[in-house]
Design a protein around this motif. Sequence first.
Motif, PDB file in Angstrom:
ATOM      1  N   THR A  29      -2.384   7.391   3.054  1.00 48.44           N
ATOM      2  CA  THR A  29      -2.775   6.027   2.715  1.00 48.44           C
ATOM      3  C   THR A  29      -1.685   5.321   1.912  1.00 48.44           C
ATOM      4  O   THR A  29      -1.323   4.172   2.190  1.00 48.44           O
ATOM      5  N   MET A  82       0.667   2.041   3.100  1.00 48.25           N
ATOM      6  CA  MET A  82       0.748   0.817   2.313  1.00 48.25           C
ATOM      7  C   MET A  82       2.195   0.501   1.956  1.00 48.25           C
ATOM      8  O   MET A  82       2.625  -0.657   2.012  1.00 48.25           O
ATOM      9  N   PRO A  89       6.191  -0.843  -3.689  1.00 51.70           N
ATOM     10  CA  PRO A  89       6.163   0.133  -2.594  1.00 51.70           C
ATOM     11  C   PRO A  89       6.897   1.422  -2.923  1.00 51.70           C
ATOM     12  O   PRO A  89       6.506   2.497  -2.454  1.00 51.70           O
ATOM     13  N   ARG A 148       4.547  -0.932   4.774  1.00 49.15           N
ATOM     14  CA  ARG A 148       4.346  -2.334   5.159  1.00 49.15           C
ATOM     15  C   ARG A 148       5.316  -3.261   4.429  1.00 49.15           C
ATOM     16  O   ARG A 148       5.512  -4.396   4.833  1.00 49.15           O
ATOM     17  N   LEU A 188       4.512   3.515  -4.739  1.00 48.64           N
ATOM     18  CA  LEU A 188       3.525   4.089  -3.825  1.00 48.64           C
ATOM     19  C   LEU A 188       4.066   5.342  -3.140  1.00 48.64           C
ATOM     20  O   LEU A 188       3.357   6.337  -2.995  1.00 48.64           O
TER      21      LEU A 188
END
Length: 325
Positions: free
Chosen positions: A256, A260, A46, A263, A49
Motif C-alpha cells: 500500500t 501511494m 513519497p 504515484r 512512504l
Amino acid sequence: MNDRRSATGVATAERAAVVAVPGAVAAPGGRSGPGRPGGRAAALAPVALVVAGGLSVQFGSAVAVLLMPRAGALGVVTLRLAVAALVLLIVCRPKLRGHSRADWGTVLAFGAAMGGMNTLFYQAVDRIPLGAAVTLEVLGPLVLSVVASRRLANLVWAGLALGGVVLLSGGGFDRLDPVGAAYALGAGAMWAAYIVFSARTGRRFPQVDGLALAMVVAAVLSLPLGVMEAGSKLLVPSTLGLGVLVALLSSVLPYTLELMALRRLPAPTFAILMSLEPAIAATAGFLVLDQALSTTDALAIALVIGASMGAVRSQTRRVKAREHG
C-alpha cells in the motif's frame, strides 16, 4: 512494461522488483513527485512512504524470526503467504475468466518464483543474521541488472558487490553458516526470476489481478510444506495472530505504501531507495533480534548498497541518454 497497468501491478507486487529494472515501473499519471509544486514537504512525502514500506518489510521479517521457534520457517512462510493471498483476493477480486493458457502459465511461474523466494529467504534468516541474508539476497536483482544492461561499466558495480560479499563471508561462508548463505543466494536467484515473471504478468493481467492470483499459487505451493513442519501449531491463536502480523507488515502494508509513493515518485528514485533494504534489515535485526554487526559486516553491507545504487544510476543515465539521443 510500458503500459500503466503493468507498472502498477509490478510496483505493488513484492518489496523492490525495480531494484534491478528501474525502468520497469513508472509513476502512474506521469507524475514526478519531487518536480511537482508543493514545496519540500510534498517532495519528501513519497520518500518517507518508501522508507516506511522498507521498515515495515524488514521489521516484519524480524517478527517472523521470533515466530519461527513456534511454527518453523516453512510454517511462517505458509502463514504469511496464505494471509496475504486472502487479503489480496478480498481487495482485488481478480477475474478468472477470459485468460489464455499462456496467461495462466505466466501466473503459475510467477507464483512459483514468489513462493520459492519466500521459502528460501525464511530458511536463510532462520540460520544467519537478517542483515546478512538480505545483503546476499539482493545480489540476485543486482546480477540481473548487470546482465540486462550488457554494459562493461556495470561490471564495476558487480565487482564492488562481490567485494562486499567476500567481506561479509570473512573469506569463507563457514562464518555465516554455509547452508544459510546458500539459502539466501538461492532466494536472490528466485528474486531475479520473480522480477522477470512479474513483468510478464503485469503485461497480461489488469491492475493487480495477476499478483493476487500468483499469491494464491504461492500460498498453495507452500501449504503442504508448512503443514508438514508445523501441523496443528499453525492454528494456535497466538501463532496465528503473529502470522497475521507478519503478513500485514511484510506484504499488505508495504504494498500500500509503495503504491501511494509511486504515484508521486520517479521509478529510478524508488529503485535507489529500495537499495537501502540491507541496511534497514541490519537495523531491524539489531533492534528486534539483538543481532549486532561487526565493523567489517557494516562495511560489507555498505559496499553492496553502493553497488546497487551505482547500477541503478548507471542504467538510468543510459535510458536518459537514449531518450535524448
